[in-house]
Design a protein around this motif. Sequence first.
Motif, short mmCIF file in Angstrom:
data_model
loop_
_atom_site.label_atom_id
_atom_site.label_comp_id
_atom_site.label_asym_id
_atom_site.label_seq_id
_atom_site.Cartn_x
_atom_site.Cartn_y
_atom_site.Cartn_z
N SER A 1 3.84 -14.78 -43.08
CA SER A 1 5.04 -15.21 -42.32
C SER A 1 4.75 -16.48 -41.53
O SER A 1 5.63 -17.33 -41.37
CB SER A 1 5.51 -14.09 -41.40
N ILE A 2 3.52 -16.62 -41.04
CA ILE A 2 3.15 -17.82 -40.27
C ILE A 2 3.18 -19.05 -41.17
O ILE A 2 3.66 -20.12 -40.78
CB ILE A 2 1.77 -17.64 -39.59
N TRP A 3 2.67 -18.88 -42.40
CA TRP A 3 2.67 -20.00 -43.35
C TRP A 3 4.11 -20.40 -43.70
O TRP A 3 4.41 -21.60 -43.80
CB TRP A 3 1.91 -19.64 -44.62
N ILE A 4 4.96 -19.39 -43.90
CA ILE A 4 6.36 -19.68 -44.23
C ILE A 4 7.03 -20.39 -43.04
O ILE A 4 7.73 -21.39 -43.21
CB ILE A 4 7.13 -18.39 -44.62
N PHE A 5 6.76 -19.88 -41.83
CA PHE A 5 7.32 -20.49 -40.61
C PHE A 5 6.86 -21.95 -40.50
O PHE A 5 7.67 -22.85 -40.26
CB PHE A 5 6.85 -19.68 -39.39
N MET A 6 5.56 -22.18 -40.74
CA MET A 6 5.03 -23.54 -40.66
C MET A 6 5.67 -24.44 -41.72
O MET A 6 6.01 -25.60 -41.45
CB MET A 6 3.51 -23.52 -40.84
N GLY A 7 5.86 -23.88 -42.91
CA GLY A 7 6.48 -24.64 -44.00
C GLY A 7 7.89 -25.07 -43.65
O GLY A 7 8.27 -26.23 -43.87
N VAL A 8 8.65 -24.15 -43.06
CA VAL A 8 10.04 -24.46 -42.68
C VAL A 8 10.06 -25.53 -41.59
O VAL A 8 10.83 -26.50 -41.67
CB VAL A 8 10.78 -23.17 -42.24
N ILE A 9 9.19 -25.35 -40.59
CA ILE A 9 9.13 -26.33 -39.49
C ILE A 9 8.74 -27.71 -40.04
O ILE A 9 9.35 -28.73 -39.69
CB ILE A 9 8.11 -25.87 -38.40
N LEU A 10 7.75 -27.74 -40.92
CA LEU A 10 7.30 -29.02 -41.50
C LEU A 10 8.40 -29.66 -42.34
O LEU A 10 8.55 -30.89 -42.35
CB LEU A 10 6.06 -28.81 -42.36
N LEU A 11 9.18 -28.81 -43.01
CA LEU A 11 10.29 -29.32 -43.83
C LEU A 11 11.33 -30.00 -42.94
O LEU A 11 11.86 -31.07 -43.28
CB LEU A 11 10.92 -28.17 -44.63
N ILE A 12 11.61 -29.38 -41.78
CA ILE A 12 12.57 -29.97 -40.84
C ILE A 12 12.01 -31.28 -40.30
O ILE A 12 12.70 -32.30 -40.25
CB ILE A 12 12.88 -28.98 -39.67
N ILE A 13 10.70 -31.26 -39.94
CA ILE A 13 10.07 -32.49 -39.42
C ILE A 13 10.09 -33.58 -40.50
O ILE A 13 10.34 -34.74 -40.20
CB ILE A 13 8.63 -32.20 -38.92
#
Lengths: 70, 180
Positions: free
Chosen positions: B150-162
Amino acid sequence: MPIIVNLDVMMARRKISLNELSEKVDITLSNLSILKTGKAKAIRFSTLEAICRALDCQPGDILEYRDDKS
Amino acid sequence: MEIKISTRQTLRILNIIAWYLFIGMCIEAGSFIFNAFYTMAINPEAAGYFRMAELYAYDQGYFLVQVLLVSIPAVLKAILFFLIVKILMGKKLNMAQPFNREMGRFLRNASWISLGTGVFSLWAGTYRIWLQQKGISIPDAEKLNIEGASIWIFMGVILLIIAQLFKRGIEIQSENELTI
């Protein structure tokens, strides 16, 4: 872009080189070249003012609107 | 006395950490892949190295799927750290003009890799639980390094927004550079 920069035309009329203009308006040669070749995306009022003063002309002499469709 | 750490020093430290993690991830991914190959082709007892001997004895196909699902996140993590090392080693990271196309591409790739790591870790974890429910003894998610999906998915989503914001930043910087 429908805005055409006629800087080269005005420079030819005033018989002034790019180097001379660069010194007069205090803009680097590369920036002036970007403006002359129409690659610039925007021009500051201060730059326009300096160019108009150096070439003794109006902003309309340098910038021209030409519709892409026509 | 105040200790000032410059951006350059921070980047140098990050570079060392990234290299360390990149090598670690390469070893981890390599060990999973090599062990699977060695177990399948040469010595079946090698399955015991990752405590998956029981799974191998139960079904070779299940064993192969589990190793594959564990290897994919490990490989993706290694690729992610390779990208970080590449961006830190190269001359692309320009602090004066940080919004360049290479950085944008890096962020976009990093976000997809993070999402991929998360999804495959989740899949591997679910598969592990399914195998456990069948009564097969299998190592913990921690030992297989598939925890924190879940942390990797969360990081992926945040990075996608950035990455999307960065795209706009690149446009603004480009316009600013071409404003005379």
